[in-house]
Design a protein around this motif. Structure first.
Motif, PDB file in Angstrom:
ATOM      1  N   THR A 196      60.530  48.156  -9.281  1.00  0.00           N
ATOM      2  CA  THR A 196      60.316  46.787  -9.771  1.00  0.00           C
ATOM      3  C   THR A 196      58.837  46.456  -9.824  1.00  0.00           C
ATOM      4  O   THR A 196      57.991  47.297  -9.502  1.00  0.00           O
ATOM      5  N   ASN A 197      58.493  45.209 -10.189  1.00  0.00           N
ATOM      6  CA  ASN A 197      57.096  44.824 -10.387  1.00  0.00           C
ATOM      7  C   ASN A 197      56.330  44.721  -9.071  1.00  0.00           C
ATOM      8  O   ASN A 197      56.924  44.604  -7.990  1.00  0.00           O
ATOM      9  N   THR A 198      54.988  44.719  -9.186  1.00  0.00           N
ATOM     10  CA  THR A 198      54.119  44.816  -8.018  1.00  0.00           C
ATOM     11  C   THR A 198      54.296  43.673  -7.029  1.00  0.00           C
ATOM     12  O   THR A 198      54.469  43.896  -5.828  1.00  0.00           O
ATOM     13  N   VAL A 199      54.264  42.435  -7.512  1.00  0.00           N
ATOM     14  CA  VAL A 199      54.336  41.278  -6.618  1.00  0.00           C
ATOM     15  C   VAL A 199      55.640  41.270  -5.835  1.00  0.00           C
ATOM     16  O   VAL A 199      55.655  41.119  -4.606  1.00  0.00           O
ATOM     17  N   GLU A 200      56.749  41.420  -6.533  1.00  0.00           N
ATOM     18  CA  GLU A 200      58.043  41.388  -5.856  1.00  0.00           C
ATOM     19  C   GLU A 200      58.273  42.643  -5.011  1.00  0.00           C
ATOM     20  O   GLU A 200      58.962  42.594  -3.985  1.00  0.00           O
ATOM     21  N   ARG A 201      57.710  43.771  -5.423  1.00  0.00           N
ATOM     22  CA  ARG A 201      57.834  44.999  -4.631  1.00  0.00           C
ATOM     23  C   ARG A 201      57.173  44.819  -3.269  1.00  0.00           C
ATOM     24  O   ARG A 201      57.747  45.147  -2.234  1.00  0.00           O
ATOM     25  N   ILE A 202      55.956  44.275  -3.283  1.00  0.00           N
ATOM     26  CA  ILE A 202      55.221  44.079  -2.032  1.00  0.00           C
ATOM     27  C   ILE A 202      55.910  43.023  -1.166  1.00  0.00           C
ATOM     28  O   ILE A 202      56.076  43.200   0.049  1.00  0.00           O
ATOM     29  N   SER A 203      56.330  41.939  -1.780  1.00  0.00           N
ATOM     30  CA  SER A 203      56.967  40.849  -1.033  1.00  0.00           C
ATOM     31  C   SER A 203      58.277  41.315  -0.395  1.00  0.00           C
ATOM     32  O   SER A 203      58.509  41.124   0.802  1.00  0.00           O
ATOM     33  N   ALA A 204      59.141  41.917  -1.207  1.00  0.00           N
ATOM     34  CA  ALA A 204      60.428  42.382  -0.692  1.00  0.00           C
ATOM     35  C   ALA A 204      60.245  43.543   0.291  1.00  0.00           C
ATOM     36  O   ALA A 204      60.950  43.631   1.303  1.00  0.00           O
ATOM     37  N   GLY A 205      59.280  44.405  -0.019  1.00  0.00           N
ATOM     38  CA  GLY A 205      59.014  45.546   0.854  1.00  0.00           C
ATOM     39  C   GLY A 205      58.594  45.116   2.242  1.00  0.00           C
ATOM     40  O   GLY A 205      59.078  45.631   3.255  1.00  0.00           O
ATOM     41  N   LYS A 206      57.703  44.134   2.308  1.00  0.00           N
ATOM     42  CA  LYS A 206      57.237  43.637   3.605  1.00  0.00           C
ATOM     43  C   LYS A 206      58.402  43.056   4.401  1.00  0.00           C
ATOM     44  O   LYS A 206      58.581  43.337   5.600  1.00  0.00           O
ATOM     45  N   ALA A 207      59.218  42.239   3.755  1.00  0.00           N
ATOM     46  CA  ALA A 207      60.331  41.589   4.442  1.00  0.00           C
ATOM     47  C   ALA A 207      61.340  42.614   4.971  1.00  0.00           C
ATOM     48  O   ALA A 207      61.803  42.520   6.119  1.00  0.00           O
ATOM     49  N   VAL A 208      61.672  43.596   4.134  1.00  0.00           N
ATOM     50  CA  VAL A 208      62.643  44.621   4.530  1.00  0.00           C
ATOM     51  C   VAL A 208      62.103  45.482   5.664  1.00  0.00           C
ATOM     52  O   VAL A 208      62.797  45.743   6.651  1.00  0.00           O
ATOM     53  N   LEU A 209      60.857  45.923   5.567  1.00  0.00           N
ATOM     54  CA  LEU A 209      60.275  46.803   6.579  1.00  0.00           C
ATOM     55  C   LEU A 209      60.129  46.094   7.915  1.00  0.00           C
ATOM     56  O   LEU A 209      60.275  46.709   8.978  1.00  0.00           O
ATOM     57  N   SER A 210      59.855  44.798   7.890  1.00  0.00           N
ATOM     58  CA  SER A 210      59.796  44.029   9.138  1.00  0.00           C
ATOM     59  C   SER A 210      61.170  43.977   9.796  1.00  0.00           C
ATOM     60  O   SER A 210      61.303  44.118  11.014  1.00  0.00           O
ATOM     61  N   GLU A 211      62.186  43.774   8.970  1.00  0.00           N
ATOM     62  CA  GLU A 211      63.551  43.690   9.493  1.00  0.00           C
ATOM     63  C   GLU A 211      64.017  45.037  10.053  1.00  0.00           C
ATOM     64  O   GLU A 211      64.617  45.098  11.135  1.00  0.00           O
TER      65      GLU A 211
END
Length: 538
Positions: free
Chosen positions: A433-448
């Motif tokens: 997916t796109n850069t902004v949403e990739r980074i945002s979703a990636g951070k949230a998932v990896l924290s969880e």
């Protein structure tokens, strides 16, 4: 001449120890025991998805040093299943040590196990894992016709006209006999191999050290031997099946047709085998375990370095020294200590990020299943293993790459709260997916994922994630040096995040137009400034 032949055979067996097998792998048959086995009580069954991510088939072909098809099936199942209860490691290591150090013992075991190296031995598992043919409702007619044939044959000397009756019965019996051929063929591989398995198990069990594996094996062997005579008929059938020019086979075939011996013996044997599934599996497991321990001994003998892992159940720490991937030729060894934080890897393509993630995954797997790791030393937790490394579009079910990734990571999030220690291996999270949403979703998932005593190893090209996850993840990177027209990688794990990027430089050394290079550099500088401003503002 016999002595010379035996000497050649001994040298052949000695040369096999410690070497990778040169063999064809029919994975459908190799997997059969694992696929049909009840693994509901296992700590974890490694999924097909994770196996694909870790190149499991190639890994298995390297690890497999078994002598028999029984051992091969058992070892495959062992590598796919992390047990809930720890096996008797001390006994296993004692047997492995004896196989490695006692040449005469090893050669005797090899010779016995090789009696089960034919492909027919793959079918033994069907005798205790699959449903057998059911006796037809009209089976009493078979008994009646068999008795009628015998009676008619006795009456011919006294009543010659009975010959016509016998001919009529023979014609009917011929139809039933050849109807039953397809049933007989289904078991012409497995039943003769079961007899061979039972004999091999009996010979192996004579060794006092191997007796410690399971003291119930003799009873199981005895139970199977109770129907040995009936099953021996199938060995005879397998020996002559299809060879119409042999006189003995012709006579035997006439007798079998006349008295319907095939269906009578087949359904009689199947009825008895159906009540002895547990004993057959017990003998199968004993021989399979012996062969798998031989395989481990041979595997270790062929390694420049290996270690027995220390398994801890108190925390999710992973500590390894000089760890390497067994499938990578002259693999660069690295050391790492994963304790309070999970690991975030950065680095350019081909620098070694994904290979290192697989290296950790493979070593945790082999450590928990065959008590062998490819490192100088390693400590690993009793953990479940999940991965999202190799994801593809599922065009048959109309699923895009991104959707497949979403489903895979959703399953990881669910498992992250399973009250067990978990190891999550991810490569380039949400790259569909796109850069902004990739980074945002990636951070949230990896924290969880990193919570609840879980360990995460993830690679990324998004440097922004290193800043967002700095408090939760330990940062490491792999790097390469661009020189003239080449890119050189040392494949060394380094602390901290990657600072030097070389993607555009690689375009340049591959003779991309200068206008493309200049514009790419200009845009890159602008994006870096925007990122820096956002970071300062935050």
């Amino acid at each position: 001449m016999i002595f010379k032949s035996k000497k050649i055979e001994t040298e052949r067996l000695k040369a096999l120890f410690g070497k990778v097998k040169d063999d064809y792998y029919d994975f459908e048959k190799v997997e059969a025991y694992f696929r049909n086995k009840d693994n509901s009580k296992a700590f974890q069954v490694i999924s097909d998805k994770t196996c694909n991510d870790m190149d499991f088939d190639e890994l298995f072909m390297y690890l497999d040093r078994t002598n028999s098809k029984v051992g091969q099936q058992y070892l495959y199942s062992k590598l796919r299943t992390i047990p809930s209860k720890s096996e008797d490691v001390e006994l296993s290591e004692e047997i492995i040590k004896e196989l490695s150090g006692n040449l005469n013992f090893r050669l005797k075991v090899q010779r016995l196990l090789e009696k089960l190296k034919m492909n027919d031995a793959y079918y033994i598992t069907s005798l205790f894992q699959e449903e057998h043919l059911k006796t037809p409702k009209w089976f009493p007619l078979i008994k009646l016709l068999s008795l009628a044939s015998f009676t008619s044959l006795l009456l011919i000397p006294f009543f010659p006209g009975t010959m016509l009756v016998l001919i009529g019965i023979f014609i009917i019996n011929m139809g039933i006999h050849y109807w039953n051929k397809k049933n007989l063929f289904k078991y012409s591989n497995s039943i003769p191999q079961l007899l061979r398995l039972n004999k091999v198990a009996g010979e192996l069990y004579k060794n006092k050290l191997l007796q410690k594996i399971d003291n119930s094996v003799p009873e199981s062997i005895t139970v199977i031997n109770q129907i040995k005579n009936r099953m021996s008929f199938f060995q005879l059938e397998a020996m002559f099946l299809g060879d119409l020019e042999i006189v003995f086979w012709t006579i035997l075939e006439l007798l079998k047709t006349l008295f319907l011996l095939d269906p009578l013996l087949l359904f009689g044997v199947l009825k008895r085998l159906n009540t002895k599934r547990e004993e057959i599996e017990n003998v199968f497991s004993f021989v399979g375990q012996v062969d798998s321990l031989f395989s481990i001994a041979s595997l270790r003998d062929g390694q420049d370095s290996y270690c027995v892992p220390k398994i801890n159940t108190e925390n999710s720490n992973i500590s390894s020294s000089e760890i390497y991937h067994p499938l990578i030729y002259k693999c660069t060894k690295n050391s790492i200590n994963i304790s309070d934080k999970s690991i975030l890897l950065t680095g350019s393509n081909m620098s070694g990020k994904t290979s290192f993630i697989r290296t950790i995954g493979v070593n945790v797997l082999t450590g928990l299943t065959i008590n062998t790791c490819f490192a100088n030393s390693i400590s690993i937790p009793k953990t479940k293993i999940f991965s999202a490394i190799r994801i593809n579009d599922d065009l048959m079910n109309d699923k895009s790459y991104y959707f497949e990734e979403v489903l895979t990571i959703k399953e990881m999030l669910k498992e992250s709260n399973n009250d067990k220690m978990n190891l999550f291996l991810l490569d380039e999270i949400f790259k569909g997916t796109n850069t902004v949403e990739r980074i945002s979703a990636g951070k949230a998932v990896l924290s969880e994922l990193s919570g609840n005593n879980n360990t995460v190893l993830v690679s990324t090209h998004d440097i922004e994630l290193t800043d967002l996850l700095f408090d939760e993840y330990e940062l490491y990177h792999f790097s390469g040096i661009v020189e003239d027209k080449t890119v050189n990688f040392d494949y060394r794990l380094k602390a901290g995040k990657l600072k030097n990027r070389n993607a555009i430089r690689i375009l340049q050394i591959n003779d991309y137009p200068e206008s493309v290079i200049n514009e790419a550099l200009e845009i890159s500088e602008k994006l870096d400034k925007i990122t820096m401003t956002d970071t300062v503002y935050t």
